[in-house]
Motif scaffolding. Structure first.
Motif, PDB file in Angstrom:
ATOM      1  N   VAL A  72       0.846  -1.195   0.000  1.00 40.84           N
ATOM      2  CA  VAL A  72       0.000   0.000   0.000  1.00 40.84           C
ATOM      3  C   VAL A  72       0.879   1.242   0.000  1.00 40.84           C
ATOM      4  O   VAL A  72       2.063   1.176   0.329  1.00 40.84           O
ATOM      5  N   VAL A  73       0.276   2.354  -0.346  1.00 41.75           N
ATOM      6  CA  VAL A  73       0.938   3.650  -0.193  1.00 41.75           C
ATOM      7  C   VAL A  73       0.465   4.198   1.150  1.00 41.75           C
ATOM      8  O   VAL A  73      -0.721   4.497   1.315  1.00 41.75           O
ATOM      9  N   PRO A  74       1.362   4.304   2.136  1.00 43.13           N
ATOM     10  CA  PRO A  74       0.949   4.815   3.449  1.00 43.13           C
ATOM     11  C   PRO A  74       0.435   6.250   3.359  1.00 43.13           C
ATOM     12  O   PRO A  74       0.861   7.019   2.490  1.00 43.13           O
ATOM     13  N   ARG A  75      -0.455   6.582   4.262  1.00 45.50           N
ATOM     14  CA  ARG A  75      -1.021   7.926   4.332  1.00 45.50           C
ATOM     15  C   ARG A  75       0.100   8.966   4.370  1.00 45.50           C
ATOM     16  O   ARG A  75       1.027   8.857   5.168  1.00 45.50           O
ATOM     17  N   GLY A  76       0.028   9.936   3.487  1.00 47.27           N
ATOM     18  CA  GLY A  76       1.011  11.010   3.450  1.00 47.27           C
ATOM     19  C   GLY A  76       2.312  10.662   2.736  1.00 47.27           C
ATOM     20  O   GLY A  76       3.237  11.465   2.702  1.00 47.27           O
ATOM     21  N   LYS A  77       2.407   9.471   2.165  1.00 48.82           N
ATOM     22  CA  LYS A  77       3.621   9.042   1.455  1.00 48.82           C
ATOM     23  C   LYS A  77       3.306   8.880  -0.023  1.00 48.82           C
ATOM     24  O   LYS A  77       2.170   8.983  -0.451  1.00 48.82           O
ATOM     25  N   ARG A  78       4.341   8.592  -0.822  1.00 53.51           N
ATOM     26  CA  ARG A  78       4.146   8.425  -2.264  1.00 53.51           C
ATOM     27  C   ARG A  78       4.516   7.040  -2.766  1.00 53.51           C
ATOM     28  O   ARG A  78       4.080   6.626  -3.817  1.00 53.51           O
ATOM     29  N   LYS A  79       5.344   6.346  -2.011  1.00 55.06           N
ATOM     30  CA  LYS A  79       5.872   5.067  -2.469  1.00 55.06           C
ATOM     31  C   LYS A  79       5.194   3.903  -1.736  1.00 55.06           C
ATOM     32  O   LYS A  79       4.981   3.958  -0.529  1.00 55.06           O
ATOM     33  N   LYS A  80       4.894   2.849  -2.494  1.00 59.97           N
ATOM     34  CA  LYS A  80       4.282   1.657  -1.902  1.00 59.97           C
ATOM     35  C   LYS A  80       5.259   0.949  -0.979  1.00 59.97           C
ATOM     36  O   LYS A  80       6.467   0.919  -1.232  1.00 59.97           O
ATOM     37  N   GLY A  82       5.288  -2.668   1.908  1.00 62.15           N
ATOM     38  CA  GLY A  82       4.567  -3.848   2.378  1.00 62.15           C
ATOM     39  C   GLY A  82       3.663  -3.484   3.546  1.00 62.15           C
ATOM     40  O   GLY A  82       4.029  -2.661   4.385  1.00 62.15           O
ATOM     41  N   VAL A  83       2.484  -4.101   3.603  1.00 62.84           N
ATOM     42  CA  VAL A  83       1.514  -3.737   4.640  1.00 62.84           C
ATOM     43  C   VAL A  83       2.032  -3.977   6.055  1.00 62.84           C
ATOM     44  O   VAL A  83       1.604  -3.306   6.989  1.00 62.84           O
ATOM     45  N   PHE A  84       2.970  -4.904   6.224  1.00 64.99           N
ATOM     46  CA  PHE A  84       3.493  -5.155   7.568  1.00 64.99           C
ATOM     47  C   PHE A  84       4.334  -3.986   8.081  1.00 64.99           C
ATOM     48  O   PHE A  84       4.610  -3.901   9.276  1.00 64.99           O
ATOM     49  N   SER A  85       4.730  -3.082   7.193  1.00 62.42           N
ATOM     50  CA  SER A  85       5.491  -1.899   7.614  1.00 62.42           C
ATOM     51  C   SER A  85       4.589  -0.667   7.709  1.00 62.42           C
ATOM     52  O   SER A  85       5.081   0.456   7.778  1.00 62.42           O
ATOM     53  N   THR A  86       3.283  -0.886   7.720  1.00 62.45           N
ATOM     54  CA  THR A  86       2.324   0.219   7.795  1.00 62.45           C
ATOM     55  C   THR A  86       1.239  -0.089   8.818  1.00 62.45           C
ATOM     56  O   THR A  86       1.155  -1.201   9.343  1.00 62.45           O
ATOM     57  N   ARG A  87       0.390   0.892   9.046  1.00 60.53           N
ATOM     58  CA  ARG A  87      -0.784   0.710   9.900  1.00 60.53           C
ATOM     59  C   ARG A  87      -2.057   0.604   9.053  1.00 60.53           C
ATOM     60  O   ARG A  87      -3.162   0.752   9.559  1.00 60.53           O
ATOM     61  N   ALA A  88      -1.895   0.336   7.776  1.00 58.65           N
ATOM     62  CA  ALA A  88      -3.041   0.248   6.868  1.00 58.65           C
ATOM     63  C   ALA A  88      -3.988  -0.870   7.297  1.00 58.65           C
ATOM     64  O   ALA A  88      -3.543  -1.939   7.720  1.00 58.65           O
ATOM     65  N   PRO A  89      -5.290  -0.644   7.181  1.00 58.82           N
ATOM     66  CA  PRO A  89      -6.248  -1.689   7.553  1.00 58.82           C
ATOM     67  C   PRO A  89      -6.278  -2.859   6.569  1.00 58.82           C
ATOM     68  O   PRO A  89      -6.594  -3.981   6.957  1.00 58.82           O
ATOM     69  N   ALA A  90      -5.960  -2.605   5.313  1.00 60.40           N
ATOM     70  CA  ALA A  90      -5.945  -3.682   4.323  1.00 60.40           C
ATOM     71  C   ALA A  90      -4.703  -4.531   4.557  1.00 60.40           C
ATOM     72  O   ALA A  90      -3.580  -4.038   4.511  1.00 60.40           O
TER      73      ALA A  90
END
Length: 137
Positions: A72-80, A82-90
């Motif tokens: 995913v592209v984290p909120r406020g970022k431009r580059k994708k 892996g979801v394990f390095s984000t707080r994304a719900p997906a």
């Protein structure tokens, strides 16, 4: 190991002012909104002693999240990333984790700072211990 199946039963359900993802804060700590966690009757004995804590961790199922997303592209970022390095719900197993203030304890837990959407199944609740859970900064 990828064919292993895990079964989780919810212990309660969230009643929240957040009906859609766009209603919810990016993180619960950025909200002063109050929510309720309705504990299912068969789990009420598990609440005993929780009133001793000012804060609790709520683990909940992100029931409206996509499960087939790995980047995913984290909120406020431009580059994708892996979801394990984000707080994304997906994510493959959409488990939400939120540290909340416990305001009232009983069959219904009243909390402040929960970012879960209304109707989210609660899968576990754990007390916050400052001496264990805080990194001290």
């Amino acid at each position: 190991m990828s064919d292993m199946e895990i079964r989780i039963r919810p212990v309660g359900v969230v009643r929240s002012p957040f009906k859609t993802r766009s209603d919810a804060p990016a993180q619960g700590r950025f909200s002063s909104e109050e929510s309720e966690i309705h504990i299912f009757p068969e789990y009420l004995d598990a609440v005993d002693g929780l009133e001793l804590f000012s804060h609790i961790f709520v683990l909940y199922w992100l029931h409206l999240a996509e499960r087939n997303v790995l980047r995913v592209v984290p909120r406020g970022k431009r580059k994708k990333r892996g979801v394990f390095s984000t707080r994304a719900p997906a994510r493959p197993n959409p488990v939400g984790l939120c540290l909340v203030e416990l305001l009232e304890c009983g069959e219904i837990l009243r909390v402040r700072g929960l970012d879960a959407l209304d109707g989210s199944p609660v899968i576990d609740i754990k007390p916050y211990y400052e001496d264990i859970d805080s990194l001290g900064f």
